[in-house]
Design a protein around this motif. Structure first.
Motif, PDB file in Angstrom:
ATOM      1  N   GLU A 324       0.850  -1.199   0.000  1.00  0.00           N
ATOM      2  CA  GLU A 324       0.000   0.000   0.000  1.00  0.00           C
ATOM      3  C   GLU A 324       0.881   1.243   0.000  1.00  0.00           C
ATOM      4  O   GLU A 324       2.099   1.153   0.122  1.00  0.00           O
ATOM      5  CB  GLU A 324      -0.925  -0.003   1.232  1.00  0.00           C
ATOM      6  N   SER A 326       0.556   3.824   2.228  1.00  0.00           N
ATOM      7  CA  SER A 326       0.835   4.326   3.576  1.00  0.00           C
ATOM      8  C   SER A 326       0.557   3.236   4.604  1.00  0.00           C
ATOM      9  O   SER A 326      -0.197   2.297   4.342  1.00  0.00           O
ATOM     10  CB  SER A 326      -0.070   5.526   3.881  1.00  0.00           C
ATOM     11  N   GLN A 327       1.174   3.402   5.764  1.00  0.00           N
ATOM     12  CA  GLN A 327       0.971   2.442   6.844  1.00  0.00           C
ATOM     13  C   GLN A 327      -0.504   2.410   7.260  1.00  0.00           C
ATOM     14  O   GLN A 327      -1.061   1.348   7.520  1.00  0.00           O
ATOM     15  CB  GLN A 327       1.865   2.807   8.045  1.00  0.00           C
ATOM     16  N   GLU A 328      -1.149   3.590   7.264  1.00  0.00           N
ATOM     17  CA  GLU A 328      -2.565   3.641   7.657  1.00  0.00           C
ATOM     18  C   GLU A 328      -3.411   2.795   6.706  1.00  0.00           C
ATOM     19  O   GLU A 328      -4.249   2.008   7.151  1.00  0.00           O
ATOM     20  CB  GLU A 328      -3.128   5.082   7.624  1.00  0.00           C
ATOM     21  N   LEU A 330      -2.495   0.407   4.853  1.00  0.00           N
ATOM     22  CA  LEU A 330      -2.112  -0.994   5.031  1.00  0.00           C
ATOM     23  C   LEU A 330      -2.807  -1.584   6.268  1.00  0.00           C
ATOM     24  O   LEU A 330      -3.398  -2.665   6.214  1.00  0.00           O
ATOM     25  CB  LEU A 330      -0.588  -1.052   5.198  1.00  0.00           C
ATOM     26  N   ASP A 331      -2.724  -0.826   7.370  1.00  0.00           N
ATOM     27  CA  ASP A 331      -3.356  -1.290   8.613  1.00  0.00           C
ATOM     28  C   ASP A 331      -4.860  -1.475   8.408  1.00  0.00           C
ATOM     29  O   ASP A 331      -5.451  -2.451   8.879  1.00  0.00           O
ATOM     30  CB  ASP A 331      -3.119  -0.282   9.753  1.00  0.00           C
ATOM     31  N   ARG A 332      -5.450  -0.529   7.702  1.00  0.00           N
ATOM     32  CA  ARG A 332      -6.892  -0.601   7.448  1.00  0.00           C
ATOM     33  C   ARG A 332      -7.220  -1.877   6.652  1.00  0.00           C
ATOM     34  O   ARG A 332      -8.139  -2.613   6.987  1.00  0.00           O
ATOM     35  CB  ARG A 332      -7.343   0.643   6.669  1.00  0.00           C
ATOM     36  N   LEU A 334      -5.447  -4.697   6.330  1.00  0.00           N
ATOM     37  CA  LEU A 334      -5.218  -5.914   7.129  1.00  0.00           C
ATOM     38  C   LEU A 334      -6.311  -6.094   8.181  1.00  0.00           C
ATOM     39  O   LEU A 334      -6.763  -7.214   8.449  1.00  0.00           O
ATOM     40  CB  LEU A 334      -3.831  -5.867   7.786  1.00  0.00           C
ATOM     41  N   ALA A 335      -6.756  -4.970   8.755  1.00  0.00           N
ATOM     42  CA  ALA A 335      -7.821  -5.056   9.765  1.00  0.00           C
ATOM     43  C   ALA A 335      -9.115  -5.557   9.125  1.00  0.00           C
ATOM     44  O   ALA A 335      -9.857  -6.340   9.726  1.00  0.00           O
ATOM     45  CB  ALA A 335      -8.041  -3.690  10.418  1.00  0.00           C
ATOM     46  N   ARG A 338      -8.803  -9.288   8.708  1.00  0.00           N
ATOM     47  CA  ARG A 338      -8.996  -9.967   9.992  1.00  0.00           C
ATOM     48  C   ARG A 338     -10.468  -9.969  10.393  1.00  0.00           C
ATOM     49  O   ARG A 338     -11.009 -10.976  10.838  1.00  0.00           O
ATOM     50  CB  ARG A 338      -8.124  -9.319  11.085  1.00  0.00           C
ATOM     51  N   PRO A 364       2.509  -7.569   5.113  1.00  0.00           N
ATOM     52  CA  PRO A 364       2.196  -6.200   4.732  1.00  0.00           C
ATOM     53  C   PRO A 364       3.467  -5.404   4.448  1.00  0.00           C
ATOM     54  O   PRO A 364       4.490  -5.634   5.100  1.00  0.00           O
ATOM     55  CB  PRO A 364       1.459  -5.637   5.948  1.00  0.00           C
TER      56      PRO A 364
END
Ligand code: NAI
Length: 690
Positions: A324, A326-328, A330-332, A334-335, A338, A364
């Motif tokens: 992605e 940005s980390q945000e 990416l986190d979004r 992956l979340a 999950r 990620p």
């Protein structure tokens, strides 16, 4: 020889031997009868075991015999079943692996059954528009509780022996073992031989109370069937098994089978089955085309599609690097993955440990360097050529030689994307459908320079991840969405002319669609399409406006997500309620354009929608975008909810008659183009798309 005969002490063993699945072709049927009389003529033999080979009992009728004269050649399955059931020496079936259709009917004709716990038994005939034709509907309710039997017969899904044996009243299995049902069956045969036990399923009583549980099932099937005949006919037969003598039920089953096997629905479902197989073969692609190794995949963009695509690969055990900006983001992403898995865990569909195993397959990253070793990249970033250009330029620079670069674009030109790289041979489209981890369809878009081994690899990958793949050439919308645009336009024009969303939806749902175009639009959300339209209007000022949809969106009515769209919705409910606001909007529109609203019959509504698909399909076929008409059918069956018992739009058109289809298209002549040239030609020749 398609059976093997051997004797172990007092037990004769007949093994079905017709790889790969012991289909009950003529030579197998003849072999059983021959081996059985040999066993009966051997004085030392006191019991008989009927078994499969290589861990498979039988998957039923031999599909290779379908439509050949062998299918009806003596001995019939009925004759084999009668011979087994009437055998004076007890016969024990040893069930391993698959035991489907005629295979299960064969096992039900024996006197005892021993199965491995993991073996799967079922009567899938309804999936081919049929009912079991060799006693399955009459015998299964005699050995299982009526509800379970009826569900298996009307739904076609298999069950494991383990699950069925959990009911202490079941009489389908005499013994369920963890391994080697053949050895266990031989042992069981020795026991019953000594005692002369011989239980015929036909002589068992059906639970007379069973009839009461069938009412609810009938209501469910009626609501779901939408004109598909086989499940309800199958249910009638289960009711016969309860209410009538065995032979009366058997005769009714035979009559129903004969009626269905000659009918158009069964022909359509067989067509669908063979069409899916055919779609995997690409004419001109040599069978020995090398397949590239795909062990490590990357998905670029973790939005709606990227998330689903990553899950699809992880579900198949393939590790995925997710990239992605940005980390945000990416986190979004992956979340979301999950959360999707967690909801499967909550519903009991996935073990918690498997969730963690799947998450562990994801890597990620926000760094292109992480893609240096991947074998296949699937790009799912914003639908914007400039963004795609930036991504493919980087991919070309960082990925290893031989890595396949795929785009999930739905509207951009794959040839143009391929040209952004120095390796156009390695580029193609892999067009997934939303939600990508759920939808079966995958359009594989072969660009002008896509190399053969890249195409072959994509087809192999599709099979590994359990997708139904269809190859499409490059054009706006590929096969599926290009046709969908015509279907939607046909719906739109009927609205303008005087029909209501609810009338159009209910007509096409009566044809067999699970959901009409307006209910579908409300489910999907109108905002996405609106954004695309606005962009296209800007690019092409001459493009015809979708005035009604645009007006609806201007009112903020985006569908279920805003509680209002083509229909109204009560808070938190999905039931579509006809909307007075939309009725008023339509009336305004017609006043403004001075349109006198006309009455359109349900039949014409269906024709206008379905023949719009057919006409565009004919153009797609003529241009070589689709390799064959049946590929178009597969796209519509696997990706667009076209009723399977109608076989797909092109098959359906063939059954209607292309002259009638062409005549209707000519009458509707929506855009002044007239019918597709291929449709007109075939209609004139009396031809079909097949
Ligand atoms: P989306 O907007 O939900 O997701 C796009 C993602 O890409 C975002 O998370 C964004 O942060 C990321 N991204 C943007 N630029 C990037 C870059 N340079 N590098 C890495 N990541 C980047 O979009 P959606 O709906 O997932 O669509 C993605 C692609 O799939 C588009 O080409 C679309 O046409 C196609 N598609 C969409 C379908 C749908 O139903 N939404 C169906 C089939 C294809």
């Amino acid at each position: 020889m398609s059976t093997q005969y051997s004797v172990a002490g007092s037990v004769a063993i007949i093994r079905l031997d017709n790889p790969p699945v012991n289909g009950l072709g003529q030579s197998v049927r003849a072999g059983i009868v021959r081996d059985l009389s040999r066993a009966l003529d051997t004085p030392d033999v006191e019991a008989i075991v009927l078994a499969g080979t290589d861990g498979v009992f039988s998957a039923g009728a031999d599909i290779r015999e379908f439509g050949t004269s062998n299918a009806g050649a003596e001995p019939s399955l009925h004759a084999v079943i009668e011979a087994l059931e009437d055998s004076p020496k007890p016969v024990v079936a040893a069930i391993e692996g698959t035991c489907f259709g005629g295979g299960l009917e064969l096992a039900l004709a024996t006197h005892h059954r021993v199965a491995t716990a993991a073996s799967r038994v079922g009567l899938p005939e309804v999936k081919l528009g049929l009912v079991p034709g060799a006693g399955g509907t009459q015998r299964l309710p005699r050995v299982l509780d009526v509800r379970t039997a009826a569900e298996m017969i009307t739904g076609g899904a298999p069950r494991t022996a383990r699950a069925l044996a959990a009911d202490p009243r079941q009489r389908l299995f005499d013994r369920v073992v963890e391994a080697d049902a053949v050895a266990a069956a031989i042992e069981f045969a020795r026991e019953v031989a000594g005692r002369g036990v011989r239980t015929r399923v036909r002589d068992l009583a059906v639970d007379p109370g069973g009839a009461t549980v069938l009412g609810a099932l009938r209501a469910q099937l009626t609501a779901r069937s939408r004109g598909f005949a086989a499940p309800l006919l199958a249910l009638d037969l289960v009711e016969k098994a309860i209410a009538a003598l065995f032979d009366v039920g058997l005769a009714a089953e035979g009559a129903a089978f004969r009626e269905l096997v000659g009918g158009v629905q069964s022909a359509a479902l067989r067509h669908a089955f063979f069409a899916e197989r055919a779609a995997r073969r690409v004419p001109g692609l040599a069978p020995d085309t090398p397949i590239r190794d795909v062990r490590q995949v990357a998905v670029v963009g973790a939005g709606t599609m990227g998330v689903g695509i990553a899950m699809t690969f992880v579900d198949a055990g393939i590790p995925v690097t997710v990239l992605e900006t940005s980390q945000e983001a990416l986190d979004r992403g992956l979340a979301t993955i999950r959360r999707n898995y967690q909801s499967q865990v909550d519903k009991g569909k996935l073990a918690a440990i498997v969730l963690e195993q799947r998450m562990a397959l994801l890597t990620p990253s926000v760094d292109y360097a992480a893609l240096a070793d991947v074998d296949l990249v699937i790009e799912a970033v914003f639908e914007d050529m400039e963004v795609k250009r930036a991504v493919f330029t980087r991919l070309d620079a960082v990925t290893k030689p031989g890595a396949i670069l795929a785009t999930n674009t739905s509207t951009l030109d794959v040839d143009q994307i391929a040209a952004l790289t120095g390796r156009p041979g390695d580029v193609l489209g892999m067009h997934f459908f939303s939600p990508a981890n759920v939808m079966a369809l995958l359009e594989i878009v072969r660009a002008g320079r896509t190399s053969d081994d890249v195409l072959a690899t994509a087809l192999a990958v599709a099979q590994r991840i359990g997708k139904t793949a269809v190859v499409s050439g490059v054009c706006d919308g590929f096969i599926g969405n290009r046709m969908l645009a015509r279907y939607r336009r046909a719906a739109q024009l009927m609205l303008e002319a005087g029909a209501t969303p609810e009338r159009i939806d209910s007509a096409i749902e009566g044809f067999g669609y699970a959901m009409g175009p307006f209910r579908m639009a409300d489910l999907a959300g109108g905002d996405i399409g609106w954004a695309v339209r606005k962009r296209r209007y800007a690019e092409d000022p001459d493009m015809p406006r979708d005035v009604l949809s645009d007006t609806l969106c201007e009112m903020g009515r985006f569908g279920q997500k805003t509680g209002a769209g083509w229909y109204d919705y009560e808070p938190g409910r999905r039931a579509a309620i006809p909307s007075p606001v939309v009725a008023e909007m339509l009336a305004d529109f017609r006043r403004q354009w001075d349109i006198r609203s006309v009455e359109i019959s349900d039949e014409e509504i269906v024709q206008r929608l379905v023949f719009a698909l057919v006409d565009e399909g004919a153009r797609i076929l003529d241009e070589g975008i689709a390799l064959r008409a049946s590929d178009i059918d597969v796209v519509y069956l696997a990706g667009y909810g076209f009723p399977r018992h109608r076989g797909g739009p092109m098959f359906h058109a063939d059954t209607v008659g292309l002259d009638r289809v062409e005549d209707a298209v000519r009458r509707f002549d929506v855009d002044g183009r007239g019918p597709a040239p291929l449709l007109a030609r075939l209609a004139a020749e009396g031809g079909t798309f097949r």
